[in-house]
Scaffold this active site. Structure first.
Site, PDB file in Angstrom:
ATOM      1  N   CYS A  70      -9.370  11.806  -4.809  1.00  0.00           N
ATOM      2  CA  CYS A  70      -9.485  10.762  -3.591  1.00  0.00           C
ATOM      3  C   CYS A  70     -10.126  11.346  -2.360  1.00  0.00           C
ATOM      4  O   CYS A  70     -10.188  12.302  -1.823  1.00  0.00           O
ATOM      5  CB  CYS A  70      -7.825  10.846  -3.196  1.00  0.00           C
ATOM      6  SG  CYS A  70      -7.640   9.864  -1.798  1.00  0.00           S
ATOM      7  N   HIS A 134      -0.875  12.413  -0.108  1.00  0.00           N
ATOM      8  CA  HIS A 134      -1.435  11.337  -0.875  1.00  0.00           C
ATOM      9  C   HIS A 134      -0.573  10.338  -1.684  1.00  0.00           C
ATOM     10  O   HIS A 134      -0.718   9.204  -1.785  1.00  0.00           O
ATOM     11  CB  HIS A 134      -2.211  11.844  -2.166  1.00  0.00           C
ATOM     12  CG  HIS A 134      -2.933  10.866  -3.032  1.00  0.00           C
ATOM     13  ND1 HIS A 134      -4.018  10.309  -2.719  1.00  0.00           N
ATOM     14  CD2 HIS A 134      -2.722  10.454  -4.191  1.00  0.00           C
ATOM     15  CE1 HIS A 134      -4.474   9.435  -3.788  1.00  0.00           C
ATOM     16  NE2 HIS A 134      -3.309   9.466  -4.649  1.00  0.00           N
ATOM     17  N   ASN A 174      -4.031  -2.559   4.600  1.00  0.00           N
ATOM     18  CA  ASN A 174      -3.781  -3.469   3.051  1.00  0.00           C
ATOM     19  C   ASN A 174      -2.836  -2.310   2.385  1.00  0.00           C
ATOM     20  O   ASN A 174      -3.584  -1.089   2.079  1.00  0.00           O
ATOM     21  CB  ASN A 174      -5.046  -3.783   2.400  1.00  0.00           C
ATOM     22  CG  ASN A 174      -5.904  -4.720   3.234  1.00  0.00           C
ATOM     23  OD1 ASN A 174      -5.245  -5.577   4.075  1.00  0.00           O
ATOM     24  ND2 ASN A 174      -7.044  -4.641   3.272  1.00  0.00           N
ATOM     25  N   HIS A 185      -4.377   6.258  -1.295  1.00  0.00           N
ATOM     26  CA  HIS A 185      -4.024   7.230  -0.484  1.00  0.00           C
ATOM     27  C   HIS A 185      -3.432   6.086   0.941  1.00  0.00           C
ATOM     28  O   HIS A 185      -4.273   5.198   1.045  1.00  0.00           O
ATOM     29  CB  HIS A 185      -5.086   8.195   0.109  1.00  0.00           C
ATOM     30  CG  HIS A 185      -4.674   9.145   0.924  1.00  0.00           C
ATOM     31  ND1 HIS A 185      -4.610  10.451   0.522  1.00  0.00           N
ATOM     32  CD2 HIS A 185      -4.352   9.091   2.432  1.00  0.00           C
ATOM     33  CE1 HIS A 185      -4.293  11.292   1.382  1.00  0.00           C
ATOM     34  NE2 HIS A 185      -3.913  10.585   2.611  1.00  0.00           N
ATOM     35  N   HIS A 187      -3.501   4.520   4.008  1.00  0.00           N
ATOM     36  CA  HIS A 187      -4.702   4.297   5.328  1.00  0.00           C
ATOM     37  C   HIS A 187      -4.548   2.822   5.552  1.00  0.00           C
ATOM     38  O   HIS A 187      -4.124   1.798   5.115  1.00  0.00           O
ATOM     39  CB  HIS A 187      -5.978   4.751   4.610  1.00  0.00           C
ATOM     40  CG  HIS A 187      -6.447   3.824   3.611  1.00  0.00           C
ATOM     41  ND1 HIS A 187      -6.062   3.598   2.299  1.00  0.00           N
ATOM     42  CD2 HIS A 187      -7.759   2.787   3.826  1.00  0.00           C
ATOM     43  CE1 HIS A 187      -6.813   2.861   1.680  1.00  0.00           C
ATOM     44  NE2 HIS A 187      -7.627   2.334   2.550  1.00  0.00           N
ATOM     45  N   GLN A 189      -7.439   0.115   8.271  1.00  0.00           N
ATOM     46  CA  GLN A 189      -8.708   0.200   8.713  1.00  0.00           C
ATOM     47  C   GLN A 189      -8.980  -0.341  10.037  1.00  0.00           C
ATOM     48  O   GLN A 189      -7.818  -1.283  10.366  1.00  0.00           O
ATOM     49  CB  GLN A 189      -9.566  -0.863   7.682  1.00  0.00           C
ATOM     50  CG  GLN A 189      -9.653  -0.157   6.255  1.00  0.00           C
ATOM     51  CD  GLN A 189     -10.618  -1.159   5.450  1.00  0.00           C
ATOM     52  OE1 GLN A 189     -11.620  -1.288   5.607  1.00  0.00           O
ATOM     53  NE2 GLN A 189      -9.850  -1.652   4.484  1.00  0.00           N
TER      54      GLN A 189
END
Length: 374
Positions: A70, A134, A174, A185, A187, A189
């Site tokens: 990852c 993770h 998303n 993982h 996260h 944006q």
């Protein structure tokens, strides 16, 4: 919150945000990487008056890597990731495969009639890794960690708003392979667009028309009407209101507004910032519970809507039809799951005509989201 900026091996910026002011970040990215190359272009659709990004380099982006490879996990001996440190609270870095990047350039035409307009895809795209764990999700964070992410969103909004060519800043997450996520993982944006997005432009037009007709603010009047109706309200806080909108597009969709209207994340006061983590985490956890234990971790999109920053009047990229201070910051959270084991696909009507057909009445969705409260 402590902020530490550094550089990755190919020149991209990475910024660490830490809860402790004593944290020191010194790890270097030792990967042998060439300088970053990304060529983005935007082309104008004259029928819809919208800009479309064209980004051939993104076809090579990372796709469903195994957990031990990852790129968002901390680096360790023998395996360097996008994040050189051995641990972190929140890390933000420039996307290796950005949709928009670089300084603005001259808009050009490819035909005499001016129908084929294009320009460089200026702007900036960033990845926000919410935690080094993770196997976690945003809903697994505690309130202190969630507050740190909120402060990161606000700080990055401020930074990107000062980036040449950036017209609008969009923070989003998303989650779930069903959504199209290629990295598991936890996260999100951040996009710094070189234009005002079509959805925001429509809101600005509606806002201006409502003001001209009634003298009121459409966002204020809409939130007040939902609070007065009550049946679609999911959570009512002292500083935030969460409700399923009357004309929800998605099976389970919640809009979260601060009580005091502000145009962007930078305008949030301390009281609203302090209350946000508890309310947002509760919403995410309810989304994970609405379909039962076998359907845990519902796929969703969480999207912050902020007013554009630049003055784009006259440049053809989405004129502001209402002052930015009249726009209302809000978060839209929705899942594409409509029932256990069943997804809502954007089929012929939605994709072809942008006419949504919702199988779950908004009142029923709000009732279900209240039933699964902690």
């Amino acid at each position: 919150m402590k902020k530490t900026s550094g550089r990755l091996a190919d020149g991209r910026e990475i910024v660490y945000y830490d809860l402790s002011d004593d944290t020191v970040r010194t790890a270097a990215d030792r990967r042998p990487m060439p300088g970053m190359e990304a060529h983005s272009e935007i082309r104008h659709d004259p029928l819809l008056d919208e800009w479309v990004g064209v980004t051939a380099h993104r076809n090579a982006r990372t796709y469903h890597p195994p957990a031990d490879e990852c790129p968002l996990c901390p680096s360790r001996e023998g395996r360097m990731s996008e994040i050189p440190e051995a641990d972190y609270d929140v890390a933000v870095f420039e996307n290796r495969f950005p949709s928009f990047r670089g300084a603005p350039g001259k808009e050009e035409n490819e035909d005499a009639a001016g129908l084929f307009r294009h320009a460089p895809g200026a702007g900036r795209c960033e990845v926000v890794s919410f935690t080094s764990d993770h196997h976690a999700s945003f809903a697994d964070l505690d309130e202190e960690q969630a507050r740190l992410v909120l402060d990161v969103w606000a700080d990055r909004t401020a930074e990107l708003s000062r980036t040449p060519g950036v017209e609008q800043v969009y923070c989003f997450e998303n989650r779930g392979e069903e959504i199209g996520v290629t990295l598991s993982h936890p996260h999100g944006q951040i996009y710094g667009y070189p234009f005002t997005t079509p959805r925001t432009a429509r809101m600005l037009r509606s806002l201006a028309e409502h003001g001209a007709q009634t003298g009121g603010n459409l966002f204020d009047d809409l939130v007040a009407a939902e609070r007065a109706a009550g049946e679609r309200v999911v959570i009512e806080g002292e500083h935030w209101t969460a409700f399923v909108p009357y004309a929800a597009h998605w099976p389970y969709e919640v809009h979260l507004y601060p009580r005091s209207r502000v145009p962007d994340l930078l305008g949030l006061g301390e009281e609203a910032r302090a209350e946000f983590p508890g309310i947002y985490l509760e919403l995410l956890r309810r989304f994970d519970r609405i379909f039962g234990e076998q359907e845990a971790r519902a796929p969703y999109i969480a999207a912050w809507h902020q007013a554009p920053f630049g003055d784009c009047d006259g440049d053809g990229r989405g004129p502001h039809l209402a002052p930015r201070e009249e726009f209302a910051l809000h978060l839209e959270l929705f899942t594409i799951r409509r029932a256990p084991g069943k997804l809502k696909f954007l089929a012929g009507s939605e994709s072809g005509m942008n006419v949504f057909i919702n199988d779950v009445p908004p009142e029923a969705a709000a009732r279900r989201l209240r039933e699964v409260a902690s």
